[in-house]
Design a protein around this motif. Sequence first.
Motif, PDB file in Angstrom:
ATOM      1  N   ARG A 192       0.871  -1.181   0.000  1.00 41.65           N
ATOM      2  CA  ARG A 192       0.000   0.000   0.000  1.00 41.65           C
ATOM      3  C   ARG A 192       0.905   1.228   0.000  1.00 41.65           C
ATOM      4  NH1 ARG A 192      -2.217  -1.422   5.337  1.00 41.65           N
ATOM      5  NH2 ARG A 192      -2.998   0.698   5.402  1.00 41.65           N
ATOM      6  N   THR A 193       0.665   2.131  -0.913  1.00 42.08           N
ATOM      7  CA  THR A 193       1.545   3.285  -1.067  1.00 42.08           C
ATOM      8  C   THR A 193       0.857   4.357  -1.897  1.00 42.08           C
ATOM      9  OG1 THR A 193       3.737   3.972  -1.842  1.00 42.08           O
ATOM     10  CG2 THR A 193       2.618   2.292  -3.137  1.00 42.08           C
ATOM     11  N   PRO A 194       1.158   5.630  -1.641  1.00 38.92           N
ATOM     12  CA  PRO A 194       0.655   6.675  -2.532  1.00 38.92           C
ATOM     13  C   PRO A 194       1.137   6.426  -3.958  1.00 38.92           C
ATOM     14  CG  PRO A 194       1.515   7.641  -0.516  1.00 38.92           C
ATOM     15  CD  PRO A 194       1.911   6.194  -0.513  1.00 38.92           C
ATOM     16  N   ARG A 195       0.329   6.842  -4.922  1.00 45.02           N
ATOM     17  CA  ARG A 195       0.668   6.588  -6.316  1.00 45.02           C
ATOM     18  C   ARG A 195       1.681   7.589  -6.850  1.00 45.02           C
ATOM     19  NH1 ARG A 195      -3.082   3.781  -9.329  1.00 45.02           N
ATOM     20  NH2 ARG A 195      -1.596   4.067 -11.048  1.00 45.02           N
ATOM     21  N   ARG A 196       1.731   8.781  -6.261  1.00 43.86           N
ATOM     22  CA  ARG A 196       2.635   9.829  -6.730  1.00 43.86           C
ATOM     23  C   ARG A 196       3.391  10.411  -5.547  1.00 43.86           C
ATOM     24  NH1 ARG A 196       2.681   8.928 -12.216  1.00 43.86           N
ATOM     25  NH2 ARG A 196       0.547   8.414 -12.841  1.00 43.86           N
ATOM     26  N   PHE A 197       4.627  10.827  -5.807  1.00 47.84           N
ATOM     27  CA  PHE A 197       5.483  11.360  -4.751  1.00 47.84           C
ATOM     28  C   PHE A 197       6.158  12.636  -5.244  1.00 47.84           C
ATOM     29  CE2 PHE A 197       9.808  11.284  -2.713  1.00 47.84           C
ATOM     30  CZ  PHE A 197       9.379  11.580  -1.420  1.00 47.84           C
ATOM     31  N   PHE A 198       6.186  13.650  -4.375  1.00 47.80           N
ATOM     32  CA  PHE A 198       6.803  14.928  -4.700  1.00 47.80           C
ATOM     33  C   PHE A 198       7.922  15.211  -3.694  1.00 47.80           C
ATOM     34  CE2 PHE A 198       2.527  15.140  -6.353  1.00 47.80           C
ATOM     35  CZ  PHE A 198       2.656  15.800  -7.563  1.00 47.80           C
ATOM     36  N   SER A 199       9.150  15.366  -4.205  1.00 46.89           N
ATOM     37  CA  SER A 199      10.303  15.621  -3.338  1.00 46.89           C
ATOM     38  C   SER A 199      10.855  17.026  -3.500  1.00 46.89           C
ATOM     39  CB  SER A 199      11.424  14.616  -3.661  1.00 46.89           C
ATOM     40  OG  SER A 199      11.910  14.818  -4.987  1.00 46.89           O
ATOM     41  N   ASN A 200      10.256  17.836  -4.369  1.00 45.96           N
ATOM     42  CA  ASN A 200      10.894  19.107  -4.741  1.00 45.96           C
ATOM     43  C   ASN A 200      10.528  20.284  -3.842  1.00 45.96           C
ATOM     44  OD1 ASN A 200       8.294  18.960  -5.860  1.00 45.96           O
ATOM     45  ND2 ASN A 200       8.797  20.346  -7.529  1.00 45.96           N
ATOM     46  N   PHE A 201       9.733  20.061  -2.780  1.00 46.44           N
ATOM     47  CA  PHE A 201       9.540  21.122  -1.787  1.00 46.44           C
ATOM     48  C   PHE A 201      10.716  21.033  -0.822  1.00 46.44           C
ATOM     49  CE2 PHE A 201       7.692  22.946   2.135  1.00 46.44           C
ATOM     50  CZ  PHE A 201       7.283  24.167   1.633  1.00 46.44           C
ATOM     51  N   TYR A 202      11.842  21.560  -1.266  1.00 47.32           N
ATOM     52  CA  TYR A 202      13.108  21.372  -0.550  1.00 47.32           C
ATOM     53  C   TYR A 202      14.088  22.447  -0.991  1.00 47.32           C
ATOM     54  CZ  TYR A 202      17.233  18.876   1.292  1.00 47.32           C
ATOM     55  OH  TYR A 202      18.366  18.522   1.988  1.00 47.32           O
ATOM     56  N   ASP A 203      14.812  23.032  -0.045  1.00 50.56           N
ATOM     57  CA  ASP A 203      15.894  23.969  -0.330  1.00 50.56           C
ATOM     58  C   ASP A 203      15.400  25.122  -1.201  1.00 50.56           C
ATOM     59  OD1 ASP A 203      18.437  24.934  -0.015  1.00 50.56           O
ATOM     60  OD2 ASP A 203      19.395  23.508  -1.349  1.00 50.56           O
ATOM     61  N   GLU A 204      15.952  25.282  -2.388  1.00 55.85           N
ATOM     62  CA  GLU A 204      15.563  26.401  -3.240  1.00 55.85           C
ATOM     63  C   GLU A 204      14.145  26.259  -3.787  1.00 55.85           C
ATOM     64  OE1 GLU A 204      18.500  26.812  -6.262  1.00 55.85           O
ATOM     65  OE2 GLU A 204      20.091  27.441  -4.887  1.00 55.85           O
ATOM     66  N   GLY A 205      13.565  25.084  -3.656  1.00 58.84           N
ATOM     67  CA  GLY A 205      12.195  24.866  -4.106  1.00 58.84           C
ATOM     68  C   GLY A 205      11.147  25.208  -3.073  1.00 58.84           C
ATOM     69  N   VAL A 206      11.540  25.865  -1.991  1.00 59.13           N
ATOM     70  CA  VAL A 206      10.603  26.198  -0.915  1.00 59.13           C
ATOM     71  C   VAL A 206      10.129  27.637  -1.051  1.00 59.13           C
ATOM     72  CG1 VAL A 206      10.291  26.428   1.574  1.00 59.13           C
ATOM     73  CG2 VAL A 206      11.649  24.535   0.652  1.00 59.13           C
ATOM     74  N   SER A 207       8.870  27.807  -1.401  1.00 53.97           N
ATOM     75  CA  SER A 207       8.209  29.109  -1.430  1.00 53.97           C
ATOM     76  C   SER A 207       6.715  28.851  -1.541  1.00 53.97           C
ATOM     77  CB  SER A 207       8.682  29.958  -2.613  1.00 53.97           C
ATOM     78  OG  SER A 207       8.218  29.426  -3.837  1.00 53.97           O
ATOM     79  N   LEU A 208       5.925  29.844  -1.215  1.00 46.98           N
ATOM     80  CA  LEU A 208       4.478  29.685  -1.336  1.00 46.98           C
ATOM     81  C   LEU A 208       4.092  29.486  -2.793  1.00 46.98           C
ATOM     82  CD1 LEU A 208       1.772  29.635   0.138  1.00 46.98           C
ATOM     83  CD2 LEU A 208       1.636  32.121  -0.198  1.00 46.98           C
ATOM     84  N   GLU A 209       4.772  30.195  -3.686  1.00 45.29           N
ATOM     85  CA  GLU A 209       4.474  30.073  -5.108  1.00 45.29           C
ATOM     86  C   GLU A 209       4.805  28.667  -5.609  1.00 45.29           C
ATOM     87  OE1 GLU A 209       4.749  34.043  -3.788  1.00 45.29           O
ATOM     88  OE2 GLU A 209       6.310  32.493  -3.729  1.00 45.29           O
ATOM     89  N   ALA A 210       5.971  28.152  -5.204  1.00 44.61           N
ATOM     90  CA  ALA A 210       6.362  26.806  -5.622  1.00 44.61           C
ATOM     91  C   ALA A 210       5.397  25.759  -5.069  1.00 44.61           C
ATOM     92  CB  ALA A 210       7.785  26.506  -5.168  1.00 44.61           C
TER      93      ALA A 210
END
Length: 279
Positions: A192-210
């Motif tokens: 059992r696992t989520p079908r999609r994974f997002f790892s890019n909310f990290y470091d320079e990818g951290v902002s409300l817009e991102a």
Amino acid sequence: MTHLLIVNADDYGHTPGVSEGIRRAHLQGIVTSTTAMMNRPAAVSELPVAQADCPGLGLGVHLVLTTGTPVLPAEKVPSLVDDEGRFHHRDPFIERLTTLNLEEAAAEWHAQVDLFVKTTGQLPDHLDSHHHCSYFTPALFERMLFLAEELRCPIRNPYADVTCPVADYLPGGQAEADLQAVAVLINKFKPRTPRRFFSNFYDEGVSLEALGTLLHQVTLFPADQTCELMCHPAVVDAELREVSDYHDMRAHELTVLTNPKLPLLLQGMQIELASFSLT
């Protein structure tokens, strides 16, 4: 049509400040789940706080082989540790993948889960791993799948990362062959696992817009495909600065994840926050 999103904060128990930041990100923001580093000293004291203050926060185990010291005595896991009895960091760990004793890794992970159960009185609601170490080879992944099957709990699936090359999770130098082996294992165990994974909310990818852009991506997938967003919020303390290169941006993550605009944004996108218990 509602889309389900798990927002998991990694590294609970890494330091007291990390734990405090994750609790704030849950109580005041959109974090729904966290995974605890049971080999870190703060985990045992901080988990009961989460249970008392955040009863709606999903609690899992962040399997560790690349930071700190093992839960088991170092002499029982010699292939996992250096001369000082500490885990090798990520890059040296990768260099030693071919000499890693898989039974030692499995035993250490069992010990980490056992300590979680002893501390919380409950089974973890899912498993993932620090630096994604449990996904680096099909053999390590298989040991993780056996553990998840034993616990009857879901796992993270970074191989479904829509923002990062799969080779980053299979660093052994034969990513194509390893990915085929991983597909066989997933078909065999059917975790059992989520079908999609997002790892890019990290470091320079951290902002409300991102984050807004990422949330929009969630809406592009079918509603029956639960997604997971990984994050690392924290209240930065002195210990975190000593043990992790990723520290100040964790405070920024906390600020973004608790932005008061997020509930309306989620509502407008028809995204419902969830935990692994619904996976």
